[in-house]
Design a protein around this motif. Structure first.
Motif, PDB file in Angstrom:
ATOM      1  N   LEU B 176       0.837  -1.199   0.000  1.00 24.58           N
ATOM      2  CA  LEU B 176       0.000   0.000   0.000  1.00 24.58           C
ATOM      3  C   LEU B 176       0.873   1.251   0.000  1.00 24.58           C
ATOM      4  O   LEU B 176       1.833   1.340   0.773  1.00 24.58           O
ATOM      5  N   HIS B 177       0.546   2.206  -0.862  1.00 25.90           N
ATOM      6  CA  HIS B 177       1.266   3.479  -0.902  1.00 25.90           C
ATOM      7  C   HIS B 177       0.466   4.514  -0.120  1.00 25.90           C
ATOM      8  O   HIS B 177      -0.741   4.639  -0.300  1.00 25.90           O
ATOM      9  N   THR B 178       1.132   5.263   0.751  1.00 26.28           N
ATOM     10  CA  THR B 178       0.464   6.380   1.418  1.00 26.28           C
ATOM     11  C   THR B 178       1.235   7.653   1.106  1.00 26.28           C
ATOM     12  O   THR B 178       2.450   7.616   0.900  1.00 26.28           O
ATOM     13  N   GLY B 179       0.529   8.754   1.073  1.00 17.94           N
ATOM     14  CA  GLY B 179       1.198  10.028   0.821  1.00 17.94           C
ATOM     15  C   GLY B 179       0.194  11.051   0.340  1.00 17.94           C
ATOM     16  O   GLY B 179      -0.921  10.704  -0.061  1.00 17.94           O
ATOM     17  N   PRO B 210      -2.184  13.667   4.283  1.00 13.12           N
ATOM     18  CA  PRO B 210      -1.630  15.012   4.055  1.00 13.12           C
ATOM     19  C   PRO B 210      -0.175  15.140   4.487  1.00 13.12           C
ATOM     20  O   PRO B 210       0.278  14.451   5.399  1.00 13.12           O
ATOM     21  N   LEU B 211       0.537  16.024   3.810  1.00  7.01           N
ATOM     22  CA  LEU B 211       1.944  16.271   4.111  1.00  7.01           C
ATOM     23  C   LEU B 211       2.097  17.097   5.392  1.00  7.01           C
ATOM     24  O   LEU B 211       3.150  17.120   6.015  1.00  7.01           O
ATOM     25  N   LYS B 212       1.012  17.797   5.754  1.00  9.56           N
ATOM     26  CA  LYS B 212       1.060  18.560   7.004  1.00  9.56           C
ATOM     27  C   LYS B 212       0.639  17.639   8.145  1.00  9.56           C
ATOM     28  O   LYS B 212      -0.321  16.898   8.003  1.00  9.56           O
ATOM     29  N   PRO B 213       1.336  17.675   9.265  1.00 12.95           N
ATOM     30  CA  PRO B 213       0.988  16.785  10.369  1.00 12.95           C
ATOM     31  C   PRO B 213      -0.444  17.014  10.833  1.00 12.95           C
ATOM     32  O   PRO B 213      -0.970  18.118  10.726  1.00 12.95           O
ATOM     33  N   GLY B 214      -1.072  15.962  11.328  1.00 10.03           N
ATOM     34  CA  GLY B 214      -2.439  16.084  11.825  1.00 10.03           C
ATOM     35  C   GLY B 214      -2.844  14.794  12.486  1.00 10.03           C
ATOM     36  O   GLY B 214      -2.011  13.930  12.757  1.00 10.03           O
ATOM     37  N   ASP B 215      -4.137  14.661  12.743  1.00 11.61           N
ATOM     38  CA  ASP B 215      -4.647  13.427  13.330  1.00 11.61           C
ATOM     39  C   ASP B 215      -5.063  12.510  12.180  1.00 11.61           C
ATOM     40  O   ASP B 215      -6.004  12.818  11.458  1.00 11.61           O
ATOM     41  N   PHE B 216      -4.354  11.423  12.009  1.00 10.37           N
ATOM     42  CA  PHE B 216      -4.598  10.569  10.838  1.00 10.37           C
ATOM     43  C   PHE B 216      -5.286   9.254  11.202  1.00 10.37           C
ATOM     44  O   PHE B 216      -5.081   8.245  10.535  1.00 10.37           O
ATOM     45  N   ILE B 233       5.596   4.780   2.913  1.00  9.82           N
ATOM     46  CA  ILE B 233       5.283   6.129   3.380  1.00  9.82           C
ATOM     47  C   ILE B 233       5.985   7.132   2.472  1.00  9.82           C
ATOM     48  O   ILE B 233       7.213   7.228   2.456  1.00  9.82           O
ATOM     49  N   GLY B 234       5.203   7.883   1.723  1.00  4.71           N
ATOM     50  CA  GLY B 234       5.766   8.816   0.751  1.00  4.71           C
ATOM     51  C   GLY B 234       5.993  10.207   1.307  1.00  4.71           C
ATOM     52  O   GLY B 234       6.643  11.023   0.663  1.00  4.71           O
TER      53      GLY B 234
END
Lengths: 354, 408
Positions: B176-179, B210-216, B233-234
């Motif tokens: 699985l690709h994430t990014g 998202p590239l910006k940190p947050g609650d994922f 993890i991209g």
């Protein structure tokens, strides 16, 4: 002056409707305008790159801000999605000039028209809602369009963005900032004359009527829906035109350039410049463009005097910009154009002015 | 007589000083110290700047100084283009770039203006200088970078994962690709997915993080439900830390494989990650490799790394800068330091390691038809154990230089 239906300041000696409708209040005002444009043409070759860049930016953002002023200042609607329309114009012009072979100079106004169509669609909610509700509805247009830019690869190149060539006229490429400046100046003059003209027309008065008292306007026979949506269309046209100029100036369009921050900057430009004022739009754009540079200089001086401040220079600059805007709104809520009018009045009455 | 000699000496001194001051070339340097990639930018950016300062302090390019201007563009592509256009007016001979978005946007500009770029973007899209591969979107004749491309690094990870799955007895492993939907995480998405499929992975629909940190946690639930065995993890930095932490809360059981920028001891420490797999193209700070002596001299001269160890991104930046330096030296000896000559200088050597950086920079070869400097990927596994980050190398993979992998 609220008790007078049509307040006229003393010294206003206009006696015919034609006078009232003139594009420029007086002959000297007209000459002054022409002189300013000629001065800009003559001086431009002697300006530094940096100054040219600032002037071009003021022109581009001034055109887009002018569009927003028609919507917000003249018609009394609100839009938090102006930068999305600005972006749509940028992508449209890049798309047209790259994929269809239409020359850039023609693609630019065409992009304005395409943006008008989009603006008319996103303006439809204005027929039903107003005030804060409309603000949120236009916020949606900002997000919808921004997401569209990031995903519609065939149109925008997706997140990679798209290239936009510099325009050329019979093989003469506008590849320097100076040449491009003249193009921006041309469109700025055309836009400002067009909007000034609009405001003295039947439609322009209808827009003002919608703003001042929509109920009275409707009773008088003004089609509210038509004019509200129309003002979205007009505002989008100038946003699109400004965006197209921006795209071909930077030679590259990216989805990142058109965020809500820019939408808010446009609002700041017209509030600072003067709501409903044509000249105020460009003054506001100039203020927003020049303020960071002035603050940079001020912060550098401050850092020279107090070396301890050197590390926080960037921070001080950002804070001062915010502070300047707040102070401005407190002490000059009617905008730069009001300050300018006061100054002019004071020169006119010179020995007797305060 | 004495006066005359003194006068001549002063005049001569002034003349040399004048030549010394005039004899310099301009290099633009894009950095991100305040934007979404500042987590790694604040190590890579100084790496380039420190290396250039060290080169200048030690004679420059055979006497020619490098004038470096760093602009913090906060990862905004339009700002990068504006900076580039400003530099173009200053006779820039080369550029040290940064992100994938801006580097790919600048491909046509730098090709037209003949300005070679060493980017910190290792996007596979930058590796085909002639457009030989029909899959290449745009030929990138003036783009270089040091290290394996994102796509190749991901392919190496997938290859390792295939091996790992066999050992663990996983029959049909899921990849699985994430990014974010952004040029940088997107760069290896398609290429790596294709290769994973080729190796018999079940390739799942990529998850946008998202590239910006947050609650994922929402994304983590999707990952959990998908049953992915290997998650690529991209993104990088804060976003990776948030993702790993959110997924720990949700209880995702999988093997994470990061991009090269997504893996360093700071990320592992902050995320308290376990068995986190990531590629690298240089030794880490505490390595005993011979060339690390020069790296540490460069850092010491600039005062970098005195309070905490720089991540391996700093080391890679030095490699990238030294390839530029040696290409410039070749250019100077062969017709002068111009963009076109520097580019030619990049093709002059085979299995090239910059002088003094033996054991640090992998032997790399660039040709006029293939800008994949190296196909060798070091694969590492890092864990946070008892307040310490332990990183061990698990494999050194050298991929086949396949023609259909060129340019993407």
């Amino acid at each position: 002056m609220g008790h007078v239906p049509n307040p006229r300041p003393s010294g206003d000696f206009r006696s015919t409707y034609a006078d009232d409708n003139s594009l420029f209040p007086t002959r000297p005002a007209f000459y002054a305008m022409v002189a300013m444009v000629i001065a800009a043409i003559v001086i431009a070759p002697f300006l530094s790159e940096q100054l040219l860049f600032i002037l071009i930016s003021i022109g581009i953002y001034g055109i887009a801000a002018l569009g927003l002023n028609v919507l917000v200042g003249v018609t009394g609607q609100i839009s938090l999605g102006h930068s999305a329309f600005f972006g749509f114009g940028a992508f449209s012009s890049a798309y047209l000039s790259t994929n269809t072979g239409i020359p850039v100079l023609i693609a630019m106004p065409l992009a304005g028209l395409m943006t008008t169509a989009v603006g008319l669609i996103f303006g439809l909610p204005a027929a039903r809602i107003k005030g804060l509700y409309l603000a949120i509805a236009t916020l949606a247009s900002q997000f919808i369009l921004e997401d569209f830019f990031a995903r519609a690869e065939w149109f925008t190149g997706g997140v990679y963005g798209s290239l936009a060539d510099r325009p050329s006229l019979f093989g003469f490429i506008l590849n320097t900032d100076l040449r491009y400046f003249y193009l921006v100046l041309f469109w700025t003059v055309v836009s400002y004359v067009a909007v000034s003209n609009l405001l003295r027309s039947r439609d322009g008065r209808a827009l003002v009527a919608v703003r001042d008292h929509y109920l009275s306007a409707e009773i008088m026979g003004v089609n509210l829906t038509k004019y509200r949506v129309l003002s979205f269309g007009i505002s989008s046209f100038f946003a699109g035109l400004g965006g197209a100029l921006y795209a071909h100036y930077l030679e590259y369009v990216s989805v990142e350039g058109f965020t809500i921050i820019l939408s808010i900057s446009f609002l700041a430009m017209i509030i600072i410049g003067g709501l409903g004022s044509v000249a105020g739009s460009i003054l506001g754009a100039a203020f927003i463009m020049v303020l960071p540079l002035v603050m940079e200089t001020v912060a550098s001086w401050a850092a020279d005097i107090f070396p301890a401040m050197d590390a926080g220079k960037a921070y001080i600059k950002q804070m001062s910009i915010g502070a300047a805007i707040i102070l401005f709104l407190i002490f000059e809520p009617e905008g730069l154009i009001h300050r300018w009018r006061l100054m002019r009045a004071s020169w006119k009455l010179f020995p007797f002015s305060t | 007589m004495k006066k005359l000699m003194l006068g001549t000496a002063i005049a001569a001194g002034l003349a040399t000083a004048a030549i010394g001051a005039d004899d310099k070339v301009f290099v633009g340097h894009l950095v991100d110290y305040t934007g979404p990639t500042s987590f790694v930018g604040k190590y890579y950016g100084p790496g380039v700047a420190d290396a250039v300062a060290y080169i200048n302090a030690n004679g420059g390019i055979d006497g020619t100084m490098i004038e470096l201007e760093s602009i913090d563009y906060a990862y905004k592509v339009p700002e990068a283009i504006a900076a580039y256009k400003k530099w173009r007016g200053k006779d820039m001979v080369a550029m040290q770039g940064w992100g994938t978005g801006d580097t790919e946007a600048l491909i046509s500009f730098v090709a037209k203006d003949e300005v070679p770029v060493w980017s910190a973007s290792y996007s596979g899209h930058l590796t085909d200088p002639t457009g030989k591969n029909p899959n290449t979107k745009k030929p990138a004749p003036y783009n270089f970078f040091y290290g394996p491309s994102y796509s190749d690094a991901c392919r190496a990870l997938v290859q390792w994962a295939r091996f790992d799955a066999k050992e663990n007895g996983t029959k049909e492993p899921k990849f699985l690709h994430t990014g974010d939907n952004h040029p940088y995480p997107n760069a290896p998405k398609e290429a790596c997915g294709e290769y994973a499929e080729e190796l018999g992975f079940d390739v799942l629909t990529p998850v946008v993080v998202p590239l910006k940190p947050g609650d994922f946690k929402a994304q983590c639930l999707t990952i959990k439900n998908s049953g992915a065995d290997y998650v690529f993890i991209g993104n990088l930095g804060g976003s990776v830390i948030s993702l790993l932490k959110s997924c720990k809360t949700v209880g995702v059981d999988t093997t994470y494989m990061g991009n090269v920028w997504a893996g360093d001891y700071l990320t592992i420490k902050a995320a308290e990650a376990q068995n986190y797999v990531f590629p690298s193209a240089s030794p880490f700070w505490d390595s005993e490799a011979e060339g690390m002596k020069l790296v540490k001299e460069i850092a010491a001269a600039a005062g970098t790394g005195t309070d905490e160890a720089p991540t391996h991104h700093y080391v890679r930046a030095i490699c990238g800068t030294y390839y530029m330096k040696e290409a410039m030296e070749w250019a100077k000896a062969n017709g002068g330091i111009t963009g076109a000559n520097i580019k030619k200088g990049m093709y002059e050597r085979q299995d090239w390691v910059p002088e003094g950086l033996e054991g640090v920079c992998q032997p790399s070869t660039w040709t006029s038809e293939d800008h994949r400097g190296t196909m060798t990927v070091s694969i590492n596994k890092g864990s946070f154990v008892d307040g310490e980050v332990v990183i061990e190398k698990v494999a050194d993979t050298t991929l086949e230089r396949r023609d259909d992998w060129l340019g993407y």
